[in-house]
Motif scaffolding. Structure first.
Motif, PDB file in Angstrom:
ATOM      1  N   ARG A   1       0.961  -1.479  -0.363  1.00  0.00           N
ATOM      2  CA  ARG A   1      -0.098   0.121   0.196  1.00  0.00           C
ATOM      3  C   ARG A   1       0.765   1.338  -0.262  1.00  0.00           C
ATOM      4  NH1 ARG A   1      -3.340  -2.704   3.967  1.00  0.00           N
ATOM      5  NH2 ARG A   1      -1.857  -1.567   6.362  1.00  0.00           N
TER       6      ARG A   1
ATOM      7  N   TRP B 113      -7.871   0.666   0.096  1.00  0.00           N
ATOM      8  CA  TRP B 113      -7.200  -0.741   0.194  1.00  0.00           C
ATOM      9  C   TRP B 113      -7.496  -1.679   1.276  1.00  0.00           C
ATOM     10  CZ3 TRP B 113      -2.610  -2.700  -2.271  1.00  0.00           C
ATOM     11  CH2 TRP B 113      -2.114  -2.629  -3.281  1.00  0.00           C
TER      12      TRP B 113
ATOM     13  N   SER C  38       3.382   1.556  -2.998  1.00  0.00           N
ATOM     14  CA  SER C  38       1.731   1.785  -4.358  1.00  0.00           C
ATOM     15  C   SER C  38       1.472   3.278  -4.349  1.00  0.00           C
ATOM     16  CB  SER C  38       0.433   0.917  -4.457  1.00  0.00           C
ATOM     17  OG  SER C  38       0.290   1.113  -3.328  1.00  0.00           O
ATOM     18  N   TYR C  39       1.444   3.801  -3.075  1.00  0.00           N
ATOM     19  CA  TYR C  39       0.921   5.380  -2.415  1.00  0.00           C
ATOM     20  C   TYR C  39       2.656   6.135  -3.183  1.00  0.00           C
ATOM     21  CZ  TYR C  39       1.454   9.877   0.192  1.00  0.00           C
ATOM     22  OH  TYR C  39       1.495  11.137   0.337  1.00  0.00           O
TER      23      TYR C  39
ATOM     24  N   TRP D 210      -5.725   6.889   0.348  1.00  0.00           N
ATOM     25  CA  TRP D 210      -5.331   5.518  -0.133  1.00  0.00           C
ATOM     26  C   TRP D 210      -5.506   4.381   0.427  1.00  0.00           C
ATOM     27  CZ3 TRP D 210      -4.900   4.867  -5.664  1.00  0.00           C
ATOM     28  CH2 TRP D 210      -3.510   3.773  -5.890  1.00  0.00           C
ATOM     29  N   ASN D 211      -4.939   4.316   2.009  1.00  0.00           N
ATOM     30  CA  ASN D 211      -4.645   3.237   3.066  1.00  0.00           C
ATOM     31  C   ASN D 211      -6.083   2.705   2.694  1.00  0.00           C
ATOM     32  OD1 ASN D 211      -2.695   2.128   5.039  1.00  0.00           O
ATOM     33  ND2 ASN D 211      -4.872   2.730   6.755  1.00  0.00           N
TER      34      ASN D 211
END
Length: 218
Positions: free
Chosen positions: A97, A155, A100-101, A151-152
């Motif tokens: 994660r 996911w 990818s961020y 974003w976290n």
């Protein structure tokens, strides 16, 4: 200017008092130079993205090690056991994660941001440096925190909990960031040359990612 895709000759072709046949050559050259320039302007910054992803994973790895150290501090496990379980106990999905961020969002975004600031305020005056530092804190800082939390949670499939996450941790994270990033940004804009600024901030972000990664999983 060129890095952001601006080419004055592509917008205003040079005027020459020549016949139309002779005027086609310079214009064709100008048009061909606009295409690679525009392509370079919108080309994904692989180097900056990979650097941000690597440092994000490094910071997250340090955060996970810290968490395991704190959790096992009261136990009597020898250090050798910690080394043996380092890989097996590592939360690779969490690191993915963060990677990818960094690769998709922070790396390209920060690269474009610093290029933009340098374009609009190229002179190294005290006023420009202070404005850049201020903009970093009131524009970039909140955007980074909002995006990384979203974003976290995306996911994790917990978008419904995002407002509560913002209310609980966003302001605290932002204020902590002020204490860290204000002096780092001032040093970056003041003494670090343009070509090294993204790398310098990325090196500083390894410590920030360590704290931010710990904050996100609480």
């Amino acid at each position: 200017m060129e890095s952001l895709g601006f080419n004055i000759w592509g917008i205003f072709p040079p005027f020459h008092s020549q016949t139309p046949r002779k005027r086609r050559n310079p214009r064709s050259k100008s048009d061909s130079s606009v295409e690679p320039t525009g392509g370079a302007a919108f080309r994904f910054p692989i180097k900056q993205a990979a650097t941000a992803a690597t440092l994000a994973v490094t910071g997250d790895t340090l955060a996970q090690l810290r968490e395991r150290w704190v959790n096992n501090k009261s136990s009597s496990h020898p250090f050798k056991d910690d080394i043996q379980t380092l890989i097996s106990d590592h939360n690779w999905l969490r690191s993915l994660r963060m990677a990818s961020y960094g690769f998709l969002l922070y790396g390209p975004g920060s690269y474009a941001w610093y290029q933009y600031l340098e374009q609009v305020m190229p002179k190294q005056t005290v006023q420009n440096i202070l404005i850049k530092v201020l903009l970093n804190q009131i524009v970039l800082g909140p955007c980074v925190i909002a995006v990384v939390f979203a974003w976290n949670n995306l996911w994790l499939g917990k978008l419904s909990e995002l407002p509560n996450k913002y209310q609980k941790d966003a302001l605290r994270t932002l204020l902590f960031g002020f204490r860290f990033w204000v002096p780092v940004s001032a040093l970056n804009f003041w003494v670090v040359p343009l070509q090294a600024r993204v790398a310098f901030m990325s090196m500083g972000s390894i410590f920030w990612n360590f704290w931010l990664s710990s904050t996100m999983i609480k």
